[in-house]
Scaffold this motif. Structure first.
Motif, PDB file in Angstrom:
ATOM      1  N   SER A  28       0.808  -1.220   0.000  1.00  0.00           N
ATOM      2  CA  SER A  28       0.000   0.000   0.000  1.00  0.00           C
ATOM      3  C   SER A  28       0.839   1.267   0.000  1.00  0.00           C
ATOM      4  N   ILE A  29       2.078   1.190   0.506  1.00  0.00           N
ATOM      5  CA  ILE A  29       2.897   2.404   0.562  1.00  0.00           C
ATOM      6  C   ILE A  29       3.779   2.576  -0.672  1.00  0.00           C
ATOM      7  N   ASP A  63      18.606  -1.449   7.254  1.00  0.00           N
ATOM      8  CA  ASP A  63      19.771  -2.110   7.832  1.00  0.00           C
ATOM      9  C   ASP A  63      21.066  -1.408   7.436  1.00  0.00           C
ATOM     10  N   CYS A  64      21.066  -0.756   6.277  1.00  0.00           N
ATOM     11  CA  CYS A  64      22.248  -0.022   5.813  1.00  0.00           C
ATOM     12  C   CYS A  64      22.336   1.377   6.420  1.00  0.00           C
ATOM     13  N   GLY A  65      21.387   1.722   7.268  1.00  0.00           N
ATOM     14  CA  GLY A  65      21.439   3.005   7.955  1.00  0.00           C
ATOM     15  C   GLY A  65      20.511   4.070   7.412  1.00  0.00           C
ATOM     16  N   TYR A  66      19.769   3.761   6.335  1.00  0.00           N
ATOM     17  CA  TYR A  66      18.818   4.726   5.782  1.00  0.00           C
ATOM     18  C   TYR A  66      17.473   4.542   6.488  1.00  0.00           C
ATOM     19  N   THR A  67      17.416   4.908   7.747  1.00  0.00           N
ATOM     20  CA  THR A  67      16.249   4.605   8.571  1.00  0.00           C
ATOM     21  C   THR A  67      15.012   5.406   8.189  1.00  0.00           C
ATOM     22  N   ASP A  68      15.179   6.486   7.439  1.00  0.00           N
ATOM     23  CA  ASP A  68      14.029   7.295   7.029  1.00  0.00           C
ATOM     24  C   ASP A  68      13.450   6.853   5.686  1.00  0.00           C
ATOM     25  N   PHE A  69      14.033   5.815   5.085  1.00  0.00           N
ATOM     26  CA  PHE A  69      13.538   5.358   3.795  1.00  0.00           C
ATOM     27  C   PHE A  69      12.151   4.747   3.920  1.00  0.00           C
ATOM     28  N   ALA A  70      11.295   5.056   2.937  1.00  0.00           N
ATOM     29  CA  ALA A  70       9.981   4.427   2.825  1.00  0.00           C
ATOM     30  C   ALA A  70       9.743   4.095   1.358  1.00  0.00           C
ATOM     31  N   LEU A  71       9.022   3.025   1.116  1.00  0.00           N
ATOM     32  CA  LEU A  71       8.766   2.600  -0.255  1.00  0.00           C
ATOM     33  C   LEU A  71       8.040   3.670  -1.064  1.00  0.00           C
ATOM     34  N   SER A  72       7.294   4.528  -0.398  1.00  0.00           N
ATOM     35  CA  SER A  72       6.564   5.588  -1.097  1.00  0.00           C
ATOM     36  C   SER A  72       7.507   6.590  -1.754  1.00  0.00           C
ATOM     37  N   GLN A  73       8.790   6.601  -1.374  1.00  0.00           N
ATOM     38  CA  GLN A  73       9.748   7.552  -1.919  1.00  0.00           C
ATOM     39  C   GLN A  73      10.377   7.079  -3.233  1.00  0.00           C
ATOM     40  N   LEU A  74      10.108   5.847  -3.637  1.00  0.00           N
ATOM     41  CA  LEU A  74      10.691   5.321  -4.867  1.00  0.00           C
ATOM     42  C   LEU A  74      10.096   6.015  -6.093  1.00  0.00           C
ATOM     43  N   LEU A  75      10.926   6.188  -7.098  1.00  0.00           N
ATOM     44  CA  LEU A  75      10.496   6.823  -8.336  1.00  0.00           C
ATOM     45  C   LEU A  75      10.500   5.790  -9.455  1.00  0.00           C
ATOM     46  N   PHE A  76       9.363   5.645 -10.135  1.00  0.00           N
ATOM     47  CA  PHE A  76       9.225   4.731 -11.258  1.00  0.00           C
ATOM     48  C   PHE A  76       8.942   5.561 -12.506  1.00  0.00           C
ATOM     49  N   VAL A  77       9.854   5.503 -13.466  1.00  0.00           N
ATOM     50  CA  VAL A  77       9.707   6.290 -14.686  1.00  0.00           C
ATOM     51  C   VAL A  77       9.775   5.353 -15.883  1.00  0.00           C
ATOM     52  N   GLY A  78       8.665   5.179 -16.579  1.00  0.00           N
ATOM     53  CA  GLY A  78       8.629   4.316 -17.753  1.00  0.00           C
ATOM     54  C   GLY A  78       9.114   2.915 -17.436  1.00  0.00           C
ATOM     55  N   ASN A  79       9.942   2.371 -18.327  1.00  0.00           N
ATOM     56  CA  ASN A  79      10.495   1.035 -18.151  1.00  0.00           C
ATOM     57  C   ASN A  79      11.892   1.046 -17.553  1.00  0.00           C
ATOM     58  N   ARG A  80      12.328   2.207 -17.099  1.00  0.00           N
ATOM     59  CA  ARG A  80      13.648   2.294 -16.481  1.00  0.00           C
ATOM     60  C   ARG A  80      13.607   1.720 -15.080  1.00  0.00           C
ATOM     61  N   LYS A  81      14.770   1.340 -14.553  1.00  0.00           N
ATOM     62  CA  LYS A  81      14.815   0.784 -13.199  1.00  0.00           C
ATOM     63  C   LYS A  81      14.407   1.861 -12.204  1.00  0.00           C
ATOM     64  N   ARG A  83      14.372   4.236  -8.867  1.00  0.00           N
ATOM     65  CA  ARG A  83      15.474   4.881  -8.158  1.00  0.00           C
ATOM     66  C   ARG A  83      14.960   5.579  -6.910  1.00  0.00           C
ATOM     67  N   TRP A  84      15.908   5.882  -6.045  1.00  0.00           N
ATOM     68  CA  TRP A  84      15.607   6.632  -4.822  1.00  0.00           C
ATOM     69  C   TRP A  84      16.636   7.736  -4.687  1.00  0.00           C
ATOM     70  N   GLU A  85      16.174   8.958  -4.542  1.00  0.00           N
ATOM     71  CA  GLU A  85      17.081  10.095  -4.528  1.00  0.00           C
ATOM     72  C   GLU A  85      17.792  10.274  -3.191  1.00  0.00           C
ATOM     73  N   GLY A  86      17.472   9.427  -2.211  1.00  0.00           N
ATOM     74  CA  GLY A  86      18.099   9.565  -0.894  1.00  0.00           C
ATOM     75  C   GLY A  86      19.452   8.906  -0.769  1.00  0.00           C
ATOM     76  N   THR A  87      19.951   8.275  -1.832  1.00  0.00           N
ATOM     77  CA  THR A  87      21.249   7.609  -1.763  1.00  0.00           C
ATOM     78  C   THR A  87      22.092   7.956  -2.970  1.00  0.00           C
ATOM     79  N   LYS A  88      23.405   7.980  -2.782  1.00  0.00           N
ATOM     80  CA  LYS A  88      24.332   8.198  -3.889  1.00  0.00           C
ATOM     81  C   LYS A  88      24.632   6.883  -4.599  1.00  0.00           C
ATOM     82  N   GLY A  89      24.205   5.786  -3.998  1.00  0.00           N
ATOM     83  CA  GLY A  89      24.430   4.478  -4.581  1.00  0.00           C
ATOM     84  C   GLY A  89      23.264   4.039  -5.446  1.00  0.00           C
TER      85      GLY A  89
END
Length: 232
Positions: A28-29, A63-81, A83-89
């Motif tokens: 749902s998120i 577990d990697c230390g990004y404790t504020d991450f939530a699935l709602s923050q993910l970006l889905f654009v077309g058929n591209r993989k 991404r999440w803007e909260g990480t440099k990785g």
């Protein structure tokens, strides 16, 4: 460094089929475009495994230390993989049969692919995915076939814009590959004797960590995140 998390749904104390009533809550998120795709997956086991994969990603980021991450923050654009803007990785997911795997990189792009080893017409399929520069024999057995398949798909997923139809354009030479004018580095990880799993990165000499996760850990982490989201 690349952190790999995996779950084997065939080695759990919780019945996977019993999770079906929770799927809508679990996803749902996620952004609506991805949530709707998951809820339309057939059969139901596919929906459950897909939902658990996104739960595994959330667990991995926390577990990697990004404790504020939530699935709602993910970006889905077309058929591209996604991404999440909260990480440099970067991050990537894969699942095959009872194995679900997730890779999170601290730097650089990453792709992961896992496949259960099974009997196939490997010579015919191998010819369809081989590049002229590959060094794999055309009479390869299933393990060798899936070794090459997961290497190539991990590269395509790391690059983020292609699909399995691009495998013939990925040239593999031992632990390196070339695709779309870039050099990629390949890493094998052990997720069970009956599976082959590879990681691809655009950075050489990456260190790899591995962690097995249980369904109870995933759902506990998701429950905590759901509670936080409802309080915001």
């Amino acid at each position: 460094m690349i952190h790999v998390y995996c779950i084997r749904t065939d080695k759990q104390s919780v019945s996977v089929s019993a999770l079906e009533p929770r799927i809508a809550s679990i996803v749902s998120i996620l952004p609506a475009v991805k949530r709707d795709r998951i809820l339309h997956i057939r059969p139901s086991l596919g929906r459950i495994h897909s939902a658990l994969g996104w739960c595994l990603l959330q667990f991995a980021f926390h577990d990697c230390g990004y404790t504020d991450f939530a699935l709602s923050q993910l970006l889905f654009v077309g058929n591209r993989k996604p991404r999440w803007e909260g990480t440099k990785g970067d991050f990537n997911l894969s699942h095959s049969a009872a194995l679900i795997a997730c890779a999170v990189s601290e730097a650089g792009r990453v792709g992961i692919d896992c496949e259960r080893i099974r009997t196939i017409n490997s010579p015919a399929l191998l010819r369809r995915i081989q590049s002229p520069l590959d060094r794999t024999s055309s009479d390869a057995d299933p393990r060798t076939f899936f070794h090459l398949w997961t290497q190539k798909e991990a590269v395509i997923k790391a690059e983020g814009n292609g699909g399995v139809w691009d495998m013939r354009h990925v040239s593999v030479d031992d632990a390196k590959a070339d695709y779309r004018d870039l050099r990629w580095y390949l890493y094998s990880v052990a997720c069970g004797d009956d599976y082959v799993t590879h990681i691809a990165s655009d950075i050489a000499d990456q260190s790899i960590t591995m962690r097995a996760v249980s369904i109870e850990q995933l759902l506990g982490d998701t429950g905590t995140r759901d509670q936080r989201a409802s309080m915001d």
